[in-house]
Design an enzyme around this catalytic site. Structure first.
Site, PDB file in Angstrom:
ATOM      1  N   HIS A   1       0.817  -1.212   0.000  1.00 22.73           N
ATOM      2  CA  HIS A   1       0.000   0.000   0.000  1.00 22.73           C
ATOM      3  C   HIS A   1       0.857   1.272   0.000  1.00 22.73           C
ATOM      4  O   HIS A   1       0.435   2.291  -0.545  1.00 22.73           O
ATOM      5  CB  HIS A   1      -0.981  -0.024   1.179  1.00 22.73           C
ATOM      6  CG  HIS A   1      -2.009  -1.117   1.041  1.00 22.73           C
ATOM      7  ND1 HIS A   1      -2.663  -1.687   2.099  1.00 22.73           N
ATOM      8  CD2 HIS A   1      -2.489  -1.748  -0.078  1.00 22.73           C
ATOM      9  CE1 HIS A   1      -3.504  -2.623   1.652  1.00 22.73           C
ATOM     10  NE2 HIS A   1      -3.407  -2.678   0.346  1.00 22.73           N
TER      11      HIS A   1
ATOM     12  N   HIS B   1      -7.970  -7.954  -7.477  1.00 21.68           N
ATOM     13  CA  HIS B   1      -8.354  -8.747  -6.302  1.00 21.68           C
ATOM     14  C   HIS B   1      -8.587  -7.757  -5.159  1.00 21.68           C
ATOM     15  O   HIS B   1      -7.677  -7.480  -4.373  1.00 21.68           O
ATOM     16  CB  HIS B   1      -7.259  -9.738  -5.927  1.00 21.68           C
ATOM     17  CG  HIS B   1      -6.986 -10.796  -6.961  1.00 21.68           C
ATOM     18  ND1 HIS B   1      -6.404 -10.517  -8.181  1.00 21.68           N
ATOM     19  CD2 HIS B   1      -7.232 -12.133  -6.961  1.00 21.68           C
ATOM     20  CE1 HIS B   1      -6.296 -11.645  -8.877  1.00 21.68           C
ATOM     21  NE2 HIS B   1      -6.789 -12.642  -8.157  1.00 21.68           N
TER      22      HIS B   1
ATOM     23  N   SER C   1      -6.903  -1.856  -0.421  1.00 16.35           N
ATOM     24  CA  SER C   1      -6.476  -1.171  -1.646  1.00 16.35           C
ATOM     25  C   SER C   1      -7.599  -0.396  -2.348  1.00 16.35           C
ATOM     26  O   SER C   1      -7.369   0.746  -2.771  1.00 16.35           O
ATOM     27  CB  SER C   1      -5.799  -2.147  -2.608  1.00 16.35           C
ATOM     28  OG  SER C   1      -6.610  -3.268  -2.873  1.00 16.35           O
TER      29      SER C   1
ATOM     30  N   GLU D   1     -13.754  -8.512  -7.199  1.00 10.50           N
ATOM     31  CA  GLU D   1     -13.661  -9.389  -6.030  1.00 10.50           C
ATOM     32  C   GLU D   1     -14.583 -10.564  -6.297  1.00 10.50           C
ATOM     33  O   GLU D   1     -15.766 -10.387  -6.551  1.00 10.50           O
ATOM     34  CB  GLU D   1     -14.055  -8.623  -4.757  1.00 10.50           C
ATOM     35  CG  GLU D   1     -14.247  -9.464  -3.521  1.00 10.50           C
ATOM     36  CD  GLU D   1     -13.051 -10.352  -3.148  1.00 10.50           C
ATOM     37  OE1 GLU D   1     -11.914  -9.854  -3.072  1.00 10.50           O
ATOM     38  OE2 GLU D   1     -13.273 -11.562  -2.944  1.00 10.50           O
TER      39      GLU D   1
ATOM     40  N   GLY E   1     -10.649 -11.597 -11.324  1.00  7.22           N
ATOM     41  CA  GLY E   1      -9.801 -10.449 -11.650  1.00  7.22           C
ATOM     42  C   GLY E   1      -8.882 -10.704 -12.832  1.00  7.22           C
ATOM     43  O   GLY E   1      -8.564  -9.780 -13.594  1.00  7.22           O
TER      44      GLY E   1
ATOM     45  N   ASP F   1      -3.214  -8.505  -6.837  1.00  6.26           N
ATOM     46  CA  ASP F   1      -2.887  -8.888  -5.457  1.00  6.26           C
ATOM     47  C   ASP F   1      -3.644 -10.166  -5.086  1.00  6.26           C
ATOM     48  O   ASP F   1      -4.573 -10.150  -4.281  1.00  6.26           O
ATOM     49  CB  ASP F   1      -3.290  -7.711  -4.538  1.00  6.26           C
ATOM     50  CG  ASP F   1      -2.995  -7.981  -3.075  1.00  6.26           C
ATOM     51  OD1 ASP F   1      -2.127  -8.821  -2.785  1.00  6.26           O
ATOM     52  OD2 ASP F   1      -3.638  -7.333  -2.223  1.00  6.26           O
TER      53      ASP F   1
END
Ligand code: SAM
Length: 279
Positions: free
Chosen positions: A18, A41, A99, A117, A143, A163
C-alpha cells in the site's frame, strides 16, 4: 476460496504494497490527464481492526500499528500514512483501508476505478464501502478475466494492481501469464503485483518468467521481516512494479531499510530493490 484478507489486514505485506500503491497514484496524479485503475483482487475494502479475524493473530500490530507509533518516517511513507489516518478517528487505529479504499480516496473526479472481487460476501462489503465514490465500480468476477476485458482502458493511462490470495499451488504461474498478457495489451500501463516470500525459488522463477516474457521496465522491491526459513512460513513479501521505477526507486531506497528496521520480527530483516527488466 477460503482466504479472507481480514486476518492479515495491515500486516507488513499490506504496508509494503500500500505504501508503493500510494506513491504510484501520486505519480499518476502529477499529470492532469485522467487515468484508470484496475484492482483485480479487491478484498472487502475496509477492515475492522477490533474484529475477531483481525485480532486472531493481531498481524496489524506488527505492521501498520508500529508505523503509526514510529514518529518520524521517510517522506515516501507520508501519502500512505495520511490515507490510513484519514480513514480513522483522530489519534486512533480502528479501521484498515484496503487497496480499493486507498485508491478511491486518492482519485480525482476525472479518474476511474474498477475493483474486482470474486467472493460474493467480500464483494458486497466492498460495494458498500465504495458507495460514496461515484467514480469507483465493483465487479464480482475473476480479476484475471477482467485484465482481458478492460485493458487497454480508453484513458490510455492507468495503474493495474494484482494482489492474489496465493491459495492455489499454481498461483505464481497464473500470475506470471496474466501479467505478460496484460502488458502486451497495455504496455504503457503501470503495474503493481504483490507476491509472497515463502519459497525463494518460486518467487525467482516468477520474476525470471516476467523478464523472459518480454515485459520491460520491471523492478522488484522486497521486504523480509525475518530471515527466510527453509520450508517455513511467509517471512516477507515483494511488489513487482512495471513502468513504476521512476516513481518508486528513490522513495524505496529510504523506505525499505526503514521498514526492515521498524517491522522486524526477528534476525535477518532486510529490504532490497532488484531490477528485473530494463526499459
Ligand atoms: N487487494 C486487497 C488489499 O490490498 O486490500 C487485498 C486482496 S486479498 C490479498 C485477495 C482477494 O482476492 C480476496 O478477497 C479473495 O476473496 C479475492 N479473490 C480470490 N480469487 C479471486 C479471483 N480469481 N478474482 C478476484 N478476486 C479473487
Amino acid at each position: 476460496m477460503n482466504y479472507r484478507h481480514g486476518y492479515h489486514a495491515g500486516n507488513h505485506a499490506d504496508v509494503l504494497k500500500h505504501a508503493a500503491l500510494m506513491l504510484l497514484l501520486q505519480h499518476l496524479k502529477a499529470k492532469p490527464k485522467p487515468f484508470f485503475v484496475l484492482d483485480t483482487h479487491g478484498g472487502r475494502g475496509g477492515y475492522d481492526l477490533a474484529s475477531a479475524e483481525a485480532l486472531r493473530a493481531g498481524e496489524f500490530r506488527h505492521g501498520i500499528a508500529r508505523l503509526m507509533a514510529a514518529g518520524e518516517v521517510p517522506a515516501g511513507l507520508v501519502p500512505y500514512l495520511a490515507a490510513v489516518r484519514a480513514a480513522n478517528p483522530p489519534g486512533a487505529l480502528t479501521l484498515y483501508p484496503g487497496s480499493p479504499l486507498l485508491i478511491a480516496g486518492a482519485l480525482r473526479p476525472e479518474d476511474r476505478l474498477v475493483a474486482c472481487e470474486l467472493h460474493p460476501g467480500e464483494s458486497a462489503a466492498l460495494a458498500a464501502a465504495l458507495r460514496p465514490w461515484r467514480r469507483a465500480r465493483v465487479e464480482t468476477r475473476d480479476g484475471y478475466g477482467a485484465l482481458k476485458g478492460v485493458l487497454p482502458p480508453p484513458e490510455k493511462r492507468g495503474l493495474v494492481l494484482i494482489d492474489p490470495p496465493f491459495e492455489k499451488p499454481d498461483e505464481f504461474e497464473t500470475l506470471g501469464r496474466a501479467l505478460r498478457e496484460a502488458w502486451k495489451r497495455f504496455p504503457q500501463g503501470v503495474y503493481l503485483v504483490w507476491y509472497p516470500l515463502k519459497d525463494r525459488a518460486a518467487a525467482d522463477a516468477f520474476l525470471a518468467g516476467v523478464a523472459e516474457g518480454g515485459v520491460r521496465d520491471a523492478t522488484a522491491y522486497e521486504l523480509y521481516v525475518r530471515a527466510p526459513v527453509a520450508g517455513g512460513g511467509m517471512t516477507g513479501s515483494g511488489v513487482l512494479a512495471v513502468n513504476g521505477a521512476f516513481a518508486l526507486d528513490a522513495a524505496m531506497a529510504a523506505l525499505l531499510p526503514f521498514l526492515a528496521r521498524t517491522l522486524a520480527q526477528g534476525p535477518g530483516a532486510n529490504g532490497a530493490a532488484r531490477r528485473i527488466a530494463a526499459e
